[in-house]
Write an enzyme that holds these catalytic residues in place. Structure first.
Site, short mmCIF file in Angstrom:
data_model
loop_
_atom_site.label_atom_id
_atom_site.label_comp_id
_atom_site.label_asym_id
_atom_site.label_seq_id
_atom_site.Cartn_x
_atom_site.Cartn_y
_atom_site.Cartn_z
N MET A 30 -8.74 6.24 -6.87
CA MET A 30 -8.94 5.21 -5.85
C MET A 30 -7.75 5.23 -4.89
O MET A 30 -7.46 4.23 -4.22
CB MET A 30 -9.10 3.83 -6.50
CG MET A 30 -10.35 3.76 -7.37
SD MET A 30 -11.03 2.11 -7.54
CE MET A 30 -9.68 1.25 -8.32
N HIS A 37 -1.47 10.27 -11.21
CA HIS A 37 -2.52 11.07 -10.55
C HIS A 37 -2.01 12.50 -10.34
O HIS A 37 -2.76 13.46 -10.49
CB HIS A 37 -2.85 10.49 -9.17
CG HIS A 37 -3.36 9.09 -9.20
ND1 HIS A 37 -2.64 8.01 -8.74
CD2 HIS A 37 -4.54 8.59 -9.62
CE1 HIS A 37 -3.34 6.91 -8.88
NE2 HIS A 37 -4.50 7.21 -9.41
N GLY A 147 -6.94 9.96 -16.65
CA GLY A 147 -5.74 9.58 -17.39
C GLY A 147 -6.12 8.75 -18.60
O GLY A 147 -7.08 7.96 -18.56
N LYS A 149 -4.48 6.36 -19.62
CA LYS A 149 -4.08 4.96 -19.43
C LYS A 149 -5.30 4.06 -19.40
O LYS A 149 -5.32 2.98 -19.95
CB LYS A 149 -3.26 4.80 -18.15
CG LYS A 149 -2.40 3.55 -18.22
CD LYS A 149 -2.08 3.00 -16.88
CE LYS A 149 -3.16 2.08 -16.49
NZ LYS A 149 -3.22 1.63 -15.17
N SER A 185 1.01 2.84 -12.60
CA SER A 185 -0.25 2.26 -12.13
C SER A 185 -0.09 1.84 -10.69
O SER A 185 0.99 1.37 -10.30
CB SER A 185 -0.59 1.02 -12.99
OG SER A 185 -1.58 0.25 -12.34
N ARG A 187 -1.29 -0.66 -9.49
CA ARG A 187 -1.14 -2.13 -9.50
C ARG A 187 0.29 -2.57 -9.81
O ARG A 187 0.62 -3.74 -9.65
CB ARG A 187 -2.12 -2.76 -10.48
CG ARG A 187 -3.57 -2.68 -10.01
CD ARG A 187 -4.52 -3.51 -10.85
NE ARG A 187 -5.81 -3.63 -10.23
CZ ARG A 187 -6.91 -2.92 -10.55
NH1 ARG A 187 -6.85 -2.02 -11.49
NH2 ARG A 187 -8.05 -3.11 -9.92
#
Ligand code: PAF
Length: 279
Positions: A30, A37, A147, A149, A185, A187
């Protein structure tokens, strides 16, 4: 590296690649790419002749009130990183291109999508499976990279691909962490300086849980209690869930006899972070 904005462009490009007998690796993202990534892109470049990174903030995997509008975006930086890492194409459509205004189809994976993150995000995985179905078809990829995660996402995608006989291999890759242990992340950028310090509690708690299992503990509730007690010591943290589940079925286990996923979702201030280990 080329930028593909439309479905026609990606379809035409991959048709030509396939004609040459080359393999295609897809890294679905995203955007707002970080080293996590990056590790997926590097692996895809190593293992495939042609690598496509999709960069699409998928609106249908966000529920009302979630962070769709504020989700961080920086296409120029993403493009630069993909180029540096050797990707061949970046697929960057807009939502209108992906869904138009008459979209009526959704892909559903059941049971394993109603636990863990699915409890509080009941429509999330259907949105993920739907967009991935489209991306897998559009890219004609031989392999797609995810991933660990987002461990539940990885389990759900594997299940979908297996149940529905998609002709694609799903590759799970290790979690990439900051020096202090916080899982990378997009976020994490929401965190204030104090919250960023507090966020390390997720990986710290999981590390203690993992050490218990390494030391021979087989009672899942003891592992879970240890993880909970470490997180509860952090005043800025509020637990959404802490679970120890079977890594295949994502059902709760009482005794740790086979591969398990220990997964946590924790609010640090208003930001919901996830982390896990598989043992
Ligand atoms: O993990 C993500 O970034 C997204 O859920 C994915 C797999 C790209 C689907 O939109």
């Amino acid at each position: 590296m080329i930028v593909l904005n439309t479905k026609t462009q990606i379809k035409e490009t991959v048709r030509e690649i396939k004609k040459k007998g080359a393999t295609i690796g897809l890294v679905p993202t995203m955007g707002y790419l970080h080293e996590g990534h990056g590790s997926l892109i590097k692996r895809a470049v190593e293992e495939n002749d042609y690598v496509i990174v999709s960069d699409f903030v998928n609106p249908i995997q966000f529920a009302a009130g979630e962070d769709l509008e504020s989700y961080p975006r920086d296409f120029e930086a993403d493009k630069k990183l993909c180029e540096e890492l050797g990707a061949d194409a970046i697929f960057y459509p807009d939502p209108e291109e992906m869904y138009g205004d008459t979209f009526l189809s959704h892909v559903g994976v059941y049971e394993i999508t109603t636990v863990l993150c699915g409890k509080t995000r009941p429509t999330h995985f259907s949105g993920v499976c739907t967009v991935l179905t489209k991306l897998f078809h559009l890219s004609m990829a031989d392999r797609a990279y995810f991933g660990q995660k987002d461990a539940q996402q990885l389990a759900v995608v594997r299940r979908m691909v297996n149940d529905l006989d998609f002709n694609i291999e799903i590759i799970g890759c290790p979690i990439i962490r900051e020096e202090d242990g916080l899982a990378k992340s997009s976020r994490n950028t929401y965190l204030s300086a104090d919250e960023r310090k507090a966020a390390v509690v997720l990986s710290k708690a999981l590390k203690e849980g993992k050490e218990l299992i390494d030391g021979g503990e087989r009672d899942a509730s003891k592992v879970k209690d240890t993880i909970v007690s470490v997180i509860e010591k952090e005043p800025l943290a509020k637990i959404d869930y802490v679970e120890v589940v079977d890594w295949d079925t994502l059902t709760e286990v009482s005794s740790i006899d086979g591969p398990v996923l220990a997964a946590v979702a924790v609010y640090i201030g208003k930001t919901r972070l996830i982390d896990n280990f598989i043992k």
